[in-house]
Design an enzyme around this catalytic site. Structure first.
Site, PDB file in Angstrom:
ATOM      1  N   GLY A  78       0.821  -1.199   0.000  1.00 47.32           N
ATOM      2  CA  GLY A  78       0.000   0.000   0.000  1.00 47.32           C
ATOM      3  C   GLY A  78       0.855   1.249   0.000  1.00 47.32           C
ATOM      4  CB  VAL A 110      -1.911  -7.742   0.125  1.00 46.96           C
ATOM      5  CG1 VAL A 110      -0.712  -6.843  -0.110  1.00 46.96           C
ATOM      6  CG2 VAL A 110      -3.172  -6.924   0.430  1.00 46.96           C
ATOM      7  CB  SER A 155      -7.233   0.911  12.854  1.00 46.43           C
ATOM      8  OG  SER A 155      -8.144   1.965  13.072  1.00 46.43           O
ATOM      9  CE1 TYR A 205      -9.673  -0.086   8.135  1.00 45.50           C
ATOM     10  CE2 TYR A 205     -10.324   0.816  10.272  1.00 45.50           C
ATOM     11  CZ  TYR A 205      -9.384   0.674   9.253  1.00 45.50           C
ATOM     12  OH  TYR A 205      -8.162   1.300   9.361  1.00 45.50           O
ATOM     13  CE  LYS A 244      -6.600  -1.938   9.002  1.00 44.17           C
ATOM     14  NZ  LYS A 244      -5.277  -2.144   8.370  1.00 44.17           N
TER      15      LYS A 244
END
Length: 558
Positions: A319, A370, A448, A463, A467
């Site tokens: 990224g 990925v 995060s 999300y 994380k």
């Protein structure tokens, strides 16, 4: 025998012997000696003149050629040089505006200024002390190399010189970078020491020669542990090593005395360069490690900032084509690492790689998804092939769809976990396998702030969960691989002010509410994360593994 006291005839004889022994001169000065030695034994006047002319050609063309082969100064500095040369310094003295008869020849020329600027760059000096400013040409040149927030402090005896240089410094934009202290240099240095100000990275001495020893003594107390002292005029037209030239020459005697003084100082090491009228570069020796522990000597004989260096390391960043990944790439590259930029978008990866190359950083761009196991192994293999290894792996690629739990599609759920969790695991696995076979390494996963709290008002359950799994994965791998010399940590940024927020119609309206949730009342910038990633990747964090480093401006505290 002290070099400064060598007999001139002995010196000449040594030069002759060297020429006769090797018959292969290397330097311009050796060429001059060669021609003159041959001229001494020439049979006729014509041959003697021809050899002397050759020596003159080498000697007379040297300074001009060096000038030609040196990058010229910027316009502002060139204007100051020109004004320094045409200014009526004698008239100023006769009008009682200066205490001493100043001459234009005393002004540092273009070449000296370029040399000092380059020395500032080489030492990465942030604070410079100049002893003896006169027309400020070297002062301005050094200010060019000082980073934002740095300072050049110039010590000058004449108020007239400060007034002369001030408008030039201001016009060039260095009004705040350069500070001029007027008064006897030794007294100004004592004042600086008494104020216990921040130390200097570089001290440049170019003032009255009789005061050199005192200036040098004070300078040793004013430089950082790795600071440099540069002293001008230390060859003084060659007189310090030619005894008959020293007679009745007070300045030359003072320089010879100074040269022998610093040469005998066991605290320093030095080199004298035949640049213009001689420049001596001096640095402090590191204290003897005998009988001392690693706190005194530095771990592995490296001082703390040296332990932050990534010199010789190869790093990979997924990224890396934009946002946080791009910031990480620049940070690791600036710290000395060779960097592989990995991104699904090859063009973006290449743009960042090109940015690094423009800064002199060895880098390569790799296209990889990925979420695909085949791509990940090829990514590691390519990195090893292009960069010669893999010491640092930053698994940063991730996605966030921002949907309410009741509206989340399973395809969205699967995609998020495929990239954020499964993808990170597959990256760690491929990177770890290589590191196990090659002495170890460091893996850093991007998690995060959402692993510590539930961010709101945005909806992002999937999300958050993906994380949170990265944190537990990191902790588990850290335990499993600790005995394989592989450290695994993760970094958890808060809300970062990237293009994702700036360009999103859904997220941009939430910024005001987020700011109310953050004690520091600002979003994170990608630059806020750069020092942290270098610390985590370097030997400075050598005892840290399984850790989740959080940088969120205090948001998780409220």
């Amino acid at each position: 025998m002290v070099a400064g006291k060598n007999d001139f005839e002995t010196t000449n004889a040594v030069a002759s012997d060297k020429h006769n022994a090797t018959n292969y001169p290397d330097t311009p000065m050796e060429m001059i000696v060669k021609y003159l030695v041959e001229a001494k034994s020439a049979e006729g006047l014509d041959e003697t003149k021809a050899l002397v002319q050759k020596a003159l050609d080498v000697a007379g063309g040297l300074d001009q050629y060096i000038d030609t082969m040196t990058t010229p100064p910027p316009q502002a500095c060139a204007e100051l040089l020109e004004e320094s040369q045409r200014h009526d310094w004698i008239g100023a003295y006769e009008a009682n505006k200066t205490m001493y008869k100043l001459k234009k020849e005393m002004s540092a020329g273009m070449l000296e200024g370029r040399f000092m600027k380059m020395l500032c760059h080489m030492t990465r000096a942030k604070r410079v002390l100049e002893i003896g400013m006169f027309t400020g040409t070297s002062t301005m040149a050094m200010a060019e190399a000082i980073p934002p927030g740095g300072k050049v402090v110039a010590l000058e005896l004449e108020q007239y010189c400060k007034d002369f240089t001030a408008p030039h410094f201001k016009k060039a934009g260095y009004g705040d970078t350069i500070e001029v202290m007027v008064g006897p240099a030794a007294e100004s240095m004592k004042k600086l020491k008494s104020q216990k100000i921040e130390l200097f990275d570089l001290v440049f001495i170019d003032a009255d020669k009789g005061g050199y020893k005192e200036y040098y003594t004070h300078a040793l107390d004013l430089i950082t542990p790795d600071g440099i002292i540069a002293v001008d005029n230390t060859l003084m037209k060659g007189r310090p090593y030619i005894p008959y030239e020293l007679k009745d020459c007070e300045l030359s005697i003072a320089i010879q005395d100074f040269n022998e003084f610093i040469m005998a100082d066991p605290r320093v090491e030095l080199i004298t360069l035949p640049f213009r009228d001689g420049v001596t570069i001096i640095r402090k020796k590191r204290p003897s490690p005998v009988g001392q522990d690693c706190i005194f000597t530095g771990m592995n004989d490296l001082r703390i900032l040296e332990r932050m260096s990534l010199q010789g390391k190869a790093a990979l960043i997924t990224g890396g084509g934009q946002g946080i990944g791009r910031a990480f790439a620049h940070a690791l590259g600036e710290a000395g690492a060779r960097v592989a930029i990995v991104d699904m978008n090859k063009e973006k990866a290449q743009e960042v790689a090109d940015e690094l190359k423009s800064k002199g950083i060895l880098s390569t761009a790799i296209q990889a998804n990925v979420a695909e196991e085949k791509d990940i192994q090829e990514m590691v293999d390519t990195c090893v092939k292009e960069l010669g290894g893999l010491d640092i792996a930053i698994n940063n690629a991730g996605i966030n769809k921002n949907s309410a739990a009741e509206d989340t599609l399973m395809s969205e759920y699967d995609m998020t976990f495929s990239v954020n969790t499964r993808g990170v695991f597959m990256c760690c696995q491929a990177e770890g396998r290589y590191m196990m076979k090659n002495g170890g390494g460091t893996i850093i996963n991007t998690a995060s702030m959402a692993t510590l709290l539930v961010p709101h008002p945005q909806k992002q359950l999937v999300y958050n969960c993906s994380k949170a799994a990265v944190v537990k994965m990191t902790q588990t791998l850290a335990c499993e691989w600790a005995d394989r010399n592989i450290r695994v940590n993760c970094i958890s940024p808060g809300i970062v002010n990237t293009a994702l927020i700036q360009e999103s119609k859904d997220l941009q309206p939430l910024v005001g509410e987020w700011l109310e949730q953050i004690p520091m009342h600002r979003l994170a910038e990608v630059s806020d994360l750069q020092s942290a990633i270098v610390f985590m990747a370097s030997d400075s964090s050598g005892y840290m593994t399984g850790h989740n480093l959080v940088l969120e401006g205090g948001q998780s505290l409220w």
